[in-house]
Design an enzyme around this catalytic site. Sequence first.
Site, short mmCIF file in Angstrom:
data_model
loop_
_atom_site.label_atom_id
_atom_site.label_comp_id
_atom_site.label_asym_id
_atom_site.label_seq_id
_atom_site.Cartn_x
_atom_site.Cartn_y
_atom_site.Cartn_z
N GLY A 190 0.85 -1.19 0.00
CA GLY A 190 0.00 0.00 0.00
C GLY A 190 0.89 1.24 0.00
N VAL A 191 0.34 2.31 0.55
CA VAL A 191 1.05 3.59 0.49
C VAL A 191 2.36 3.54 1.27
CG1 VAL A 191 0.66 6.06 0.59
CG2 VAL A 191 -1.28 4.54 0.61
N ILE A 192 2.31 3.03 2.51
CA ILE A 192 3.53 3.01 3.34
C ILE A 192 4.54 2.03 2.75
CG2 ILE A 192 4.47 2.41 5.62
CD1 ILE A 192 1.98 3.56 6.88
N GLY A 278 -2.04 -1.32 6.80
CA GLY A 278 -3.13 -0.42 7.10
C GLY A 278 -3.05 0.09 8.53
N ARG A 279 -3.99 0.97 8.88
CA ARG A 279 -4.00 1.56 10.20
C ARG A 279 -5.39 1.39 10.83
NH1 ARG A 279 0.26 4.45 11.57
NH2 ARG A 279 -0.85 5.96 12.87
N ALA A 326 -3.99 13.20 6.10
CA ALA A 326 -3.82 14.39 6.93
C ALA A 326 -4.69 15.53 6.44
CB ALA A 326 -2.35 14.80 6.92
N HIS A 450 4.02 28.07 -20.32
CA HIS A 450 4.92 27.18 -21.06
C HIS A 450 6.37 27.52 -20.72
CE1 HIS A 450 6.57 24.78 -24.33
NE2 HIS A 450 7.36 25.82 -24.63
P1 FAD Z 1 -3.10 11.72 14.35
O1 FAD Z 1 -2.18 12.46 13.52
O2 FAD Z 1 -2.88 10.27 14.55
O3 FAD Z 1 -3.10 12.44 15.77
C1 FAD Z 1 -3.81 11.95 16.85
C2 FAD Z 1 -3.24 12.55 18.12
O4 FAD Z 1 -4.11 12.25 19.20
C3 FAD Z 1 -1.87 12.00 18.50
O5 FAD Z 1 -0.97 13.06 18.69
C4 FAD Z 1 -2.11 11.24 19.80
O6 FAD Z 1 -1.02 11.33 20.72
C5 FAD Z 1 -3.33 11.97 20.35
N1 FAD Z 1 -4.17 11.17 21.25
C6 FAD Z 1 -4.75 9.98 21.00
N2 FAD Z 1 -5.52 9.60 22.05
C7 FAD Z 1 -5.40 10.58 22.98
C8 FAD Z 1 -5.96 10.76 24.28
N3 FAD Z 1 -6.83 9.89 24.81
N4 FAD Z 1 -5.60 11.86 24.96
C9 FAD Z 1 -4.72 12.78 24.43
N5 FAD Z 1 -4.19 12.65 23.21
C10 FAD Z 1 -4.53 11.57 22.49
N6 FAD Z 1 -1.31 11.38 5.15
C11 FAD Z 1 -1.26 12.27 4.15
O7 FAD Z 1 -2.24 12.95 3.87
N7 FAD Z 1 -0.11 12.45 3.42
C12 FAD Z 1 1.01 11.73 3.67
O8 FAD Z 1 2.02 11.90 3.00
C13 FAD Z 1 0.97 10.78 4.72
N8 FAD Z 1 2.07 10.04 5.00
C14 FAD Z 1 2.02 9.15 6.04
C15 FAD Z 1 3.14 8.38 6.29
C16 FAD Z 1 3.13 7.46 7.30
C17 FAD Z 1 4.36 6.63 7.57
C18 FAD Z 1 1.96 7.32 8.12
C19 FAD Z 1 1.94 6.35 9.26
C20 FAD Z 1 0.84 8.08 7.88
C21 FAD Z 1 0.84 9.00 6.83
N9 FAD Z 1 -0.27 9.76 6.51
C22 FAD Z 1 -0.23 10.64 5.47
C23 FAD Z 1 -1.52 9.65 7.29
C24 FAD Z 1 -1.64 10.82 8.29
O9 FAD Z 1 -0.51 10.79 9.14
C25 FAD Z 1 -2.91 10.69 9.10
O10 FAD Z 1 -4.01 10.59 8.22
C26 FAD Z 1 -3.09 11.90 10.00
O11 FAD Z 1 -2.01 12.04 10.88
C27 FAD Z 1 -4.39 11.78 10.78
O12 FAD Z 1 -4.54 12.91 11.57
P2 FAD Z 1 -5.40 12.87 12.91
O13 FAD Z 1 -5.34 14.25 13.46
O14 FAD Z 1 -6.70 12.25 12.66
O15 FAD Z 1 -4.61 11.86 13.88
P1 NAD Z 2 -2.74 0.69 2.94
O1 NAD Z 2 -4.16 0.43 3.24
O2 NAD Z 2 -2.38 1.78 2.01
O3 NAD Z 2 -2.04 -0.62 2.36
C1 NAD Z 2 -2.05 -1.82 3.07
C2 NAD Z 2 -1.80 -2.94 2.09
O4 NAD Z 2 -1.56 -4.11 2.83
C3 NAD Z 2 -3.00 -3.22 1.18
O5 NAD Z 2 -2.59 -3.26 -0.15
C4 NAD Z 2 -3.52 -4.54 1.70
O6 NAD Z 2 -4.11 -5.32 0.68
C5 NAD Z 2 -2.26 -5.18 2.22
N1 NAD Z 2 -2.48 -6.18 3.25
C6 NAD Z 2 -3.39 -6.17 4.25
N2 NAD Z 2 -3.25 -7.27 5.03
C7 NAD Z 2 -2.23 -8.00 4.51
C8 NAD Z 2 -1.59 -9.21 4.87
N3 NAD Z 2 -1.98 -9.91 5.94
N4 NAD Z 2 -0.57 -9.65 4.11
C9 NAD Z 2 -0.14 -8.94 3.01
N5 NAD Z 2 -0.72 -7.78 2.63
C10 NAD Z 2 -1.74 -7.30 3.37
O7 NAD Z 2 -2.05 0.88 4.38
P2 NAD Z 2 -0.61 1.41 4.77
O8 NAD Z 2 0.32 1.40 3.63
O9 NAD Z 2 -0.27 0.67 6.02
O10 NAD Z 2 -0.91 2.90 5.15
C11 NAD Z 2 -1.91 3.18 6.11
C12 NAD Z 2 -2.63 4.43 5.77
O11 NAD Z 2 -1.84 5.56 6.13
C13 NAD Z 2 -2.93 4.61 4.29
O12 NAD Z 2 -4.08 3.93 3.88
C14 NAD Z 2 -3.13 6.08 4.22
O13 NAD Z 2 -4.43 6.36 4.65
C15 NAD Z 2 -2.12 6.60 5.23
N6 NAD Z 2 -0.88 6.99 4.52
C16 NAD Z 2 -0.97 7.94 3.54
C17 NAD Z 2 0.16 8.31 2.86
C18 NAD Z 2 0.04 9.34 1.78
O14 NAD Z 2 -0.98 10.00 1.73
N7 NAD Z 2 1.03 9.50 0.92
C19 NAD Z 2 1.39 7.72 3.14
C20 NAD Z 2 1.44 6.75 4.11
C21 NAD Z 2 0.28 6.39 4.80
#
Ligand code: FAD
Ligand code: NAD
Length: 471
Positions: A190-192, A278-279, A326, A450
């Site tokens: 997937g994306v990660i 996934g998450r 995000a 352009h």
């Molecule tokens: P979060 O960013 O998860 O923030 C939640 C906050 O709540 C945390 O700081 C946590 O400590 C706090 N919290 C939780 N429970 C409590 C509690 N009970 N009390 C107090 N605090 C609490 N998305 C994109 O759009 N573009 C990208 O390029 C992208 N890249 C990513 C790369 C990776 C490796 C990962 C893992 C994710 C990526 N994402 C990306 C997804 C993006 O990070 C999330 O969609 C986004 O952070 C979600 O925002 P949020 O505010 O819902 O939650």
């Molecule tokens: P994802 O949902 O993008 O990809 C997960 C992949 O794992 C899928 O293709 C799924 O079919 C596969 N999978 C699931 N279970 C499996 C198993 N047991 N064995 C093998 N493959 C399996 O999830 P991710 O890459 O973990 O990222 C989580 C989320 O974080 C994304 O969906 C996205 O919402 C967010 N994110 C966004 C960005 C960005 O916007 N550029 C970057 C990173 C993460």
Amino acid sequence: MSDKIYDVLVIGGGPGGYVAAIRAAQLGLATACVDQWKNAKGKTVYGGTCLNVGCIPSKALLESSYNVVRAQEHFAAHGINTGTVKVDLSVMQKRKEKIVDTLVTGISGLFKKNKVDALSGTASLKSIGDICEVTIAGGETVRAKNVIIATGSVSRNVAAAAVDGKNIVDNIGALNFSSVPKKLGIIGAGVIGLELGSVWRRLGSEVHILEALPNFLEAADKDIATEAAKIFKKQGLQIETGAMVTNAKSTAKGVAVEWDKDGKKEKATFDKLILAIGRVPYTEGLNAEGVGLEIENGRLKVDEHCRTSHRNVFAIGDVVRGPMLAHKAEDEGSLVAELIAGQKPEIEYDNIPWVIYTHPEIAWVGKTEQQLTAAGVNYRKGAFPFIANGRARGLGETEGMVKMLADAESDRILGVHILGAGASDLIAEGALAMEMVCASEDVARTCHAHPTLAEAFREAALAVDGRAIHI
Ligand code: FAD
Ligand code: NAD
């Protein structure tokens, strides 16, 4: 308990929560934001997954690692000879950490500037009513007229590959390797998996990605996914679809992984294994169900305006339905703050763009061709390859294309799909065009500077009507 009653208490300071808090304060509401996240020095930081262990650090490493590719593979064509390129991973990691530190410090600064009270600790809902009470671990009980839950998500776990933080890691460990793994396994294409797989491949890892689904990148438009798969293969990413991991165990030699593929058992040993399947929404310690909030498919249940079953309790971002992105969380943060202030904001969820920051990048907004076909929609399509774009030639970035889908009768744009350098920025034009309900003809008639990559966007719109100029 203090006498103070906030207008808004935001739980979670990620991109959903901190934007909600700042917007609420801008609108004159007495606002506090609480987060439990602590950095390596034990200091509470705001910014959530995105700033600390997600979007920002991953893009820092993607940029650094792509610079290695530029120096190793592309500079020579410009007549620039670097000799052997040496990588100092610790410098690269420090650069990443500095970017994260600067940005999270920036959020604290924005809270101060906007008079948002920044609270620290784990928040737990105590009672919900006209005035809600929220207990903060190690602190006092806070009262607020409205609560916005923005507690985000965490990496999905699977029993067959338990994360130990050392050899089997999630996104947090995968961003922090102190040396380049020789053989890197990733579960999930997937994306990660694609972004972090790209980082470590560019730095020298042999990368093997195991994907359970039979098709690569099913969420993307099929033409884009097919083309991207070919490019990633050339880059050395080994992506194996239809591979279901059944067991992964840390051993003295690394991580022994077993998977089923086409009814056969396969196995390999990797130095490190990244779990990227996934998450899942995060509500631990929040006591959401305890105060009667409903959970649907593991996420807090909300309506189209992010309102829970309680009129003054809202939930936004990864913890509710919709894509875990995000910018989606940010938009919901603003929406809820504006609703509380009495405005009437809306979000058009169909116009939320997706970006995968590989090289070339993949970006899209709206429907894919396969979704339109399945829905029986009559559409026209236009595509334009970057190889025919002058700027792409100058940049040496000729891979990929822009593809536009438009309704056959009204010509309204239904989807835009881009594979190419700069796709993450180019897709903003697609999102804007769709938000403004543009026809492909509107884009085709808009003068584009352009030479720019954006001209490929216009040419794709022209191609919808069979009148692209440069192909
Ligand atoms: P979060 O960013 O998860 O923030 C939640 C906050 O709540 C945390 O700081 C946590 O400590 C706090 N919290 C939780 N429970 C409590 C509690 N009970 N009390 C107090 N605090 C609490 N998305 C994109 O759009 N573009 C990208 O390029 C992208 N890249 C990513 C790369 C990776 C490796 C990962 C893992 C994710 C990526 N994402 C990306 C997804 C993006 O990070 C999330 O969609 C986004 O952070 C979600 O925002 P949020 O505010 O819902 O939650
Ligand atoms: P994802 O949902 O993008 O990809 C997960 C992949 O794992 C899928 O293709 C799924 O079919 C596969 N999978 C699931 N279970 C499996 C198993 N047991 N064995 C093998 N493959 C399996 O999830 P991710 O890459 O973990 O990222 C989580 C989320 O974080 C994304 O969906 C996205 O919402 C967010 N994110 C966004 C960005 C960005 O916007 N550029 C970057 C990173 C993460």
